[in-house]
Motif scaffolding. Sequence first.
Motif, PDB file in Angstrom:
ATOM      1  N   SER A  13     105.349  69.265 -15.677  1.00 36.73           N
ATOM      2  CA  SER A  13     105.467  67.934 -15.080  1.00 36.73           C
ATOM      3  C   SER A  13     104.322  67.059 -15.576  1.00 36.73           C
ATOM      4  O   SER A  13     103.145  67.380 -15.351  1.00 36.73           O
ATOM      5  N   HIS A  38     109.409  67.492 -17.353  1.00 39.43           N
ATOM      6  CA  HIS A  38     109.743  66.933 -16.039  1.00 39.43           C
ATOM      7  C   HIS A  38     108.979  65.624 -15.840  1.00 39.43           C
ATOM      8  O   HIS A  38     107.758  65.575 -15.977  1.00 39.43           O
ATOM      9  N   ASP A 180     110.486  72.786  -7.298  1.00 40.09           N
ATOM     10  CA  ASP A 180     109.485  71.781  -7.668  1.00 40.09           C
ATOM     11  C   ASP A 180     108.423  71.687  -6.580  1.00 40.09           C
ATOM     12  O   ASP A 180     108.711  71.282  -5.451  1.00 40.09           O
ATOM     13  N   VAL A 200     109.485  73.800 -12.164  1.00 38.05           N
ATOM     14  CA  VAL A 200     108.611  72.664 -12.499  1.00 38.05           C
ATOM     15  C   VAL A 200     107.164  73.105 -12.282  1.00 38.05           C
ATOM     16  O   VAL A 200     106.853  73.737 -11.272  1.00 38.05           O
TER      17      VAL A 200
END
Length: 226
Positions: A13, A38, A180, A200
């Motif tokens: 991310s 991400h 996530d 993530v």
Amino acid sequence: MSVVLSERLVAPSILSADFGRLDADMATVIDAGARLIHVDVMDGHFVPVITLGPAVVKAIAPAVHERGGALDVHLMIEHPERFVDAFATAGADAITVHQEACVHLHRTLAQIRETGAQAGVALNPATPLETLAEAREYTDLVLIMSVDPGFGGQRFIAGSLDKLRRARAYLPAAVAIEVDGGVSLDNAATLVEAGANLLVAGNSVYGAADPALAFRALAAAVASAG
Ligand code: DX5
Ligand code: ZN
């Protein structure tokens, strides 16, 4: 899109990257093997923070696509339907909207697919899986938030593990499950075993002294999980 969402993948991310050198920070993880990047979009309304919009996605997309990567865009925004087309045009390969932000979820998921992007729906930690009873047939991806959205580096909410297990049983096999928030080397294999195939990782990659090494370690843990 060049990336198949049913694969097991760690998606770094960029929320935890250095926004002043996004190209270099993305190249680091792509060179280490990352294929899904991400991108956390926050509007200051749905979540307290503002991050980035379609112009930034457009700026980073060519370098990611040239390297065989794909952009996984997570919209933590109100009225996501107003921005789906702009993010798709900017180069998003998968677009995930929040169930809590969509009055007409069926329409919004269809709208995403019409752009050619993969459609995803995210659930906050307190949102029951069962709110997707109808939507599960027309989504490509379900994102289980394992922290309350808004910030990187938060602690994994323990109950999310059971939610992942229930999600895998509840959703059609073709639907990818992404987790996530708070993903680390300590829980990565367990998360895969619980049913997540897309992990993530923000702080655990970009907060590490060597992000490439951290990515590789996570990817290895995910690949070898049972
Ligand atoms: C949080 C975001 C996450 C965030 C995760 O609202 O949706 O994608 O980047 O960060 P970590 O991995 O640091 O918990
Ligand atoms: Zn996210």
